[in-house]
Scaffold this motif. Structure first.
Motif, PDB file in Angstrom:
ATOM      1  N   GLU A 165       0.825  -1.206   0.000  1.00  0.00           N
ATOM      2  CA  GLU A 165       0.000   0.000   0.000  1.00  0.00           C
ATOM      3  C   GLU A 165       0.862   1.259   0.000  1.00  0.00           C
ATOM      4  N   VAL A 168       1.996   1.656  -3.526  1.00  0.00           N
ATOM      5  CA  VAL A 168       0.883   2.086  -4.378  1.00  0.00           C
ATOM      6  C   VAL A 168       0.647   3.584  -4.219  1.00  0.00           C
ATOM      7  N   SER A 169       0.650   4.055  -2.973  1.00  0.00           N
ATOM      8  CA  SER A 169       0.440   5.483  -2.722  1.00  0.00           C
ATOM      9  C   SER A 169       1.525   6.316  -3.378  1.00  0.00           C
ATOM     10  N   ARG A 170       2.769   5.859  -3.287  1.00  0.00           N
ATOM     11  CA  ARG A 170       3.879   6.591  -3.884  1.00  0.00           C
ATOM     12  C   ARG A 170       3.773   6.601  -5.410  1.00  0.00           C
ATOM     13  N   ALA A 171       3.397   5.435  -5.962  1.00  0.00           N
ATOM     14  CA  ALA A 171       3.274   5.332  -7.421  1.00  0.00           C
ATOM     15  C   ALA A 171       2.183   6.251  -7.943  1.00  0.00           C
ATOM     16  N   ARG A 172       1.071   6.340  -7.233  1.00  0.00           N
ATOM     17  CA  ARG A 172      -0.020   7.213  -7.670  1.00  0.00           C
ATOM     18  C   ARG A 172       0.392   8.670  -7.644  1.00  0.00           C
ATOM     19  N   LEU A 173       1.158   9.056  -6.622  1.00  0.00           N
ATOM     20  CA  LEU A 173       1.631  10.437  -6.548  1.00  0.00           C
ATOM     21  C   LEU A 173       2.550  10.768  -7.719  1.00  0.00           C
ATOM     22  N   ASP A 174       3.334   9.757  -8.140  1.00  0.00           N
ATOM     23  CA  ASP A 174       4.280   9.962  -9.241  1.00  0.00           C
ATOM     24  C   ASP A 174       3.665   9.702 -10.604  1.00  0.00           C
ATOM     25  N   GLY A 175       2.410   9.242 -10.603  1.00  0.00           N
ATOM     26  CA  GLY A 175       1.761   8.908 -11.855  1.00  0.00           C
ATOM     27  C   GLY A 175       2.336   7.674 -12.517  1.00  0.00           C
ATOM     28  N   PRO A 177       2.767   3.409 -13.063  1.00  0.00           N
ATOM     29  CA  PRO A 177       1.872   2.239 -13.063  1.00  0.00           C
ATOM     30  C   PRO A 177       2.057   1.418 -11.794  1.00  0.00           C
ATOM     31  N   VAL A 178       1.011   0.705 -11.419  1.00  0.00           N
ATOM     32  CA  VAL A 178       1.022  -0.111 -10.204  1.00  0.00           C
ATOM     33  C   VAL A 178       0.884  -1.576 -10.585  1.00  0.00           C
TER      34      VAL A 178
END
Length: 218
Positions: A165, A168-175, A177-178
């Motif tokens: 998780e 995932v949070s870091r990836a979403r902030l950076d745009g 893929p997860v």
């Protein structure tokens, strides 16, 4: 004091053109066990050749000194672990070393024995015996760690999920893929377990050093 010790040690280890070159002496005594200059030279050999690639004489000297200093600390730790193993009656057999080497060959995908040992030599190990000594030390270290710190590296599913998780949070902030959880689950588990082992190792070695008598001989 530490700086003086390293400077004197370096004068014995670094190549010099003199008729009074130091051949053998005690470098450190760990409790009742001595570490000799020859042991330090042999242990450091796989790493010194890298330090010798530094671009200038001063840089090479500094890199070699740092290499020997780091290797000496590892030798002290190894001696403390060997003493703990003897106290706990922990042994590593030749068969254990053979199995570990076979596992390394399997993980690296090197089927040919000749190619494998050539690869080992390229890493700086002068002989197969030197490599076996290194593998033996690693196995003994792990067994002492498991015996004295056993049961403290349990990684549960919630730990893995929590780490996922975070990623995932870091990836979403950076745009970015997860990856699906199941595709990275074992990798995350391995990373968490390795981190836990490293923390345990640091704790164990700190405690062994706290209880030990370590005498450095300039």
């Amino acid at each position: 004091m530490a700086t003086t010790f390293l400077a004197v040690l370096a004068s014995a280890l670094l190549p010099v053109r003199t008729h009074a070159e130091v051949i053998e002496r005690v470098v450190v005594v760990v409790n009742d066990d001595a570490i000799f200059l020859s042991e330090l030279r042999q242990e450091a050999a796989p790493y010194v050749f890298r330090a010798e690639r530094a671009p200038t004489v001063a840089a090479r000297r500094a890199a070699i000194e740092q290499t020997y200093a780091a290797v000496l600390e590892r030798l002290i730790d190894r001696t403390l672990v060997e003493q703990a193993a003897e106290e706990d009656q922990i042994v590593v057999s030749d068969a254990d070393v053979d199995r570990a080497i076979s596992a390394v060959r399997e993980r690296t995908g090197i089927q040919s024995r000749a190619v494998f040992w050539q690869t080992v030599a390229e890493q700086g190990f002068g002989t197969q015996a030197e490599y076996r000594v290194a593998v033996h030390a690693q196995l003994l270290h792990l067994r002492v760690l498991e015996t004295r710190m056993g049961g403290r590296t349990n990684i549960i599913e919630a730990d893995v999920r929590g780490r996922y998780e975070e990623l995932v949070s870091r990836a979403r902030l950076d745009g970015a893929p997860v990856a699906p959880y199941e595709s990275v689950r074992m990798e995350l588990y391995g990373a968490l377990r390795q981190a836990a082992l490293e923390r345990q190792e640091a704790t164990l070695l700190s405690e062994l050093r706290r209880l030990a008598t370590i005498e450095r001989h300039p």
